[in-house]
Design an enzyme around this catalytic site. Structure first.
Site, PDB file in Angstrom:
ATOM      1  N   HIS A  19       0.864  -1.188   0.000  1.00  0.00           N
ATOM      2  CA  HIS A  19       0.000   0.000   0.000  1.00  0.00           C
ATOM      3  C   HIS A  19       0.895   1.231   0.000  1.00  0.00           C
ATOM      4  CE1 HIS A  19      -3.806   2.131   1.778  1.00  0.00           C
ATOM      5  NE2 HIS A  19      -3.138   2.899   0.935  1.00  0.00           N
ATOM      6  N   HIS A  21       1.486   4.715  -2.742  1.00  0.00           N
ATOM      7  CA  HIS A  21       1.069   5.404  -3.969  1.00  0.00           C
ATOM      8  C   HIS A  21       2.275   6.101  -4.600  1.00  0.00           C
ATOM      9  CE1 HIS A  21      -3.277   5.141  -2.818  1.00  0.00           C
ATOM     10  NE2 HIS A  21      -2.740   5.053  -1.620  1.00  0.00           N
ATOM     11  N   HIS A 198      -9.566   0.986  -1.502  1.00  0.00           N
ATOM     12  CA  HIS A 198      -9.527   1.710  -0.231  1.00  0.00           C
ATOM     13  C   HIS A 198     -10.961   1.749   0.304  1.00  0.00           C
ATOM     14  CE1 HIS A 198      -5.579   2.888  -1.532  1.00  0.00           C
ATOM     15  NE2 HIS A 198      -5.443   3.876  -0.679  1.00  0.00           N
ATOM     16  N   GLU A 201     -11.978   4.214   5.351  1.00  0.00           N
ATOM     17  CA  GLU A 201     -10.892   5.091   5.792  1.00  0.00           C
ATOM     18  C   GLU A 201     -11.462   6.082   6.803  1.00  0.00           C
ATOM     19  OE1 GLU A 201      -8.510   6.580   2.535  1.00  0.00           O
ATOM     20  OE2 GLU A 201      -6.995   7.378   3.911  1.00  0.00           O
ATOM     21  N   ASP A 283       1.849   4.035   2.658  1.00  0.00           N
ATOM     22  CA  ASP A 283       0.825   4.834   1.963  1.00  0.00           C
ATOM     23  C   ASP A 283       1.436   5.927   1.081  1.00  0.00           C
ATOM     24  OD1 ASP A 283      -1.726   5.422   1.195  1.00  0.00           O
ATOM     25  OD2 ASP A 283      -2.455   6.045   3.163  1.00  0.00           O
ATOM     26  N   ASP A 284       1.802   7.057   1.679  1.00  0.00           N
ATOM     27  CA  ASP A 284       2.352   8.201   0.938  1.00  0.00           C
ATOM     28  C   ASP A 284       3.585   8.707   1.689  1.00  0.00           C
ATOM     29  OD1 ASP A 284       0.105   8.713  -1.134  1.00  0.00           O
ATOM     30  OD2 ASP A 284      -0.951   8.528   0.772  1.00  0.00           O
TER      31      ASP A 284
HETATM   32  N1  HPA Z   1      -6.500   7.371   0.757  1.00  0.00           N
HETATM   33  C1  HPA Z   1      -7.169   7.792  -0.306  1.00  0.00           C
HETATM   34  N2  HPA Z   1      -6.570   8.219  -1.390  1.00  0.00           N
HETATM   35  C2  HPA Z   1      -5.248   8.240  -1.442  1.00  0.00           C
HETATM   36  C3  HPA Z   1      -4.511   7.819  -0.374  1.00  0.00           C
HETATM   37  C4  HPA Z   1      -5.165   7.342   0.774  1.00  0.00           C
HETATM   38  O1  HPA Z   1      -4.582   6.885   1.754  1.00  0.00           O
HETATM   39  N3  HPA Z   1      -3.217   7.991  -0.725  1.00  0.00           N
HETATM   40  C5  HPA Z   1      -3.203   8.474  -1.978  1.00  0.00           C
HETATM   41  N4  HPA Z   1      -4.418   8.628  -2.429  1.00  0.00           N
HETATM   42 ZN    ZN Z   2      -3.684   4.742   0.218  1.00  0.00          ZN
END
Ligand code: HPA
Ligand code: ZN
Length: 347
Positions: A19, A21, A198, A201, A283-284
């Site tokens: 996970h 991006h 996803h 969240e 994640d990011d």
């Molecule tokens: N959630 C939703 N969209 C996203 C995320 C995330 O964690 N990271 C990059 N786009």
């Molecule tokens: Zn994500």
């Protein structure tokens, strides 16, 4: 033999990241260089402030601005290489299944073949230089329409590449419930692609992603993995269904300095205790300022896991990866060997 601390052990644990991006993983200096080369002005005074933003929607906006600034095959090669190099240096990421959002990049005028082949150029170079392996997950931006998503999957299938192994669904969950994308997912499934999404969240409480989204992702989109999942805890029946289905969840830390961190960690702990197959990811990492090493150090410490608990978490990602049986066995055995070496050096 040089000894290492538990923290160093966590940073050096070999990691399979499921996970992460692309755009969120590009170091700010690299993103700035690409935008400058393309004559695109980003809303910051320099790379130091490029990833300064507040809440979730500001993050998504910045993410899409950076995505749009990427224009050429070389941009994508450079970005993928830099993202993989960062994971290698900062957290010993050995294998990654990386999301990218084709339609966010289309806004800048790039066509799918240039985009995907650029990513593959960067991935191959990174594998040569660092031994990291990477596969790709084109991901639907759920703020787009169902028709745009279907067209995106058609592009993926028209320019099919072996390294593209599944599809995902991300961005703002309230704007695009999973049922909107049933047709896009059906096309992907018929073509033999894996499916994740996803769901649940937590950035806007239950309004972020309601528990029902997990069930829709399973029953309608036929997902074989799910990303996040925290709000599932609000619905014991939905939680029990996911546990019985044994669907793996990829959970993440929301960045180092966020007020959401304690609540997120509490959710991850509860998901583990509820018996969901959970693995931990970044994640990011560049945009949220928490690389894969930081994520392991932060979460493992907060969850109170010991050495064995941390190793289990690390191997759970190998179990949840979209590998065939032989590849999984090989990766697992390579990880075990590397982990044994690290364990011997633990102070
Ligand atoms: N959630 C939703 N969209 C996203 C995320 C995330 O964690 N990271 C990059 N786009
Ligand atoms: Zn994500």
């Amino acid at each position: 033999m040089e000894t290492i601390s538990f923290e160093e052990f966590l940073r050096r644990l070999p990691k399979a990241e499921l996970h992460c991006h692309l755009v969120g993983a590009i170091p700010a200096e690299t993103a700035w260089e690409i935008a400058t080369r393309n004559g695109v002005e980003l809303p910051a005074s320099g790379p130091e402030s490029l990833y300064d933003f507040g809440q979730f929607y500001e993050f998504i906006e910045r993410y899409m601005q950076v995505a749009e600034a990427m224009r050429t095959r070389e941009d994508f090669a450079q970005a993928a290489y830099a993202a993989l190099r960062a994971g290698h240096l900062a957290g010993n990421v050995r294998y990654r299944e990386m999301f990218f959002n084709p339609t966010d990049h289309y806004r800048g005028g790039v066509a799918y073949p240039d985009l995907v082949d650029g990513l593959l150029d960067g991935i191959r170079q990174a594998e040569q230089d660092f031994g990291v392996r990477c596969r790709l997950i084109p991901s639907i931006n759920r703020m787009e329409s169902p028709a745009v998503a279907v067209d995106m999957v058609r592009d993926v299938l028209r320019w099919r590449r072996d390294e593209v192994i599944g599809i995902g669904l991300d961005a703002a969950e309230p704007s695009g419930p999973p049922e909107n994308f049933a047709e896009a997912y059906r096309l992907a499934e018929d073509a033999g692609l894996h499916r994740t999404a996803h769901v649940c969240e937590d950035y806007a409480g239950l309004d972020g992603g309601p528990p029902a989204n997990a069930l829709t992702a399973l029953d309608l989109l036929h997902c074989d993995r799910l990303d996040h999942g925290y709000n599932l805890l609000a619905d014991p029946a939905a939680l029990a269904r996911c546990r019985d289905a044994a669907v793996p969840f990829t959970v993440c830390e929301p960045g180092s300095n966020e007020a959401r961190l304690p609540k997120r960690r509490e959710s991850i702990r509860a998901m583990i205790d509820a018996g969901l197959p959970v693995s931990l990811h970044s994640d990011d990492p560049a945009m949220h300022g928490a690389d894969p090493g930081d994520v392991y150090v932060g979460a493992v410490t907060a969850l109170g896991l010991d050495v064995d608990g941390a190793i289990d978490l690390c191997l759970a990602a190998v179990d949840a990866a979209w590998l065939d049986d032989t590849e999984r066995r090989e990766l697992r055995s390579a990880f075990r060997q590397e982990i044994a070496g690290l364990r011997d050096r633990l102070a």
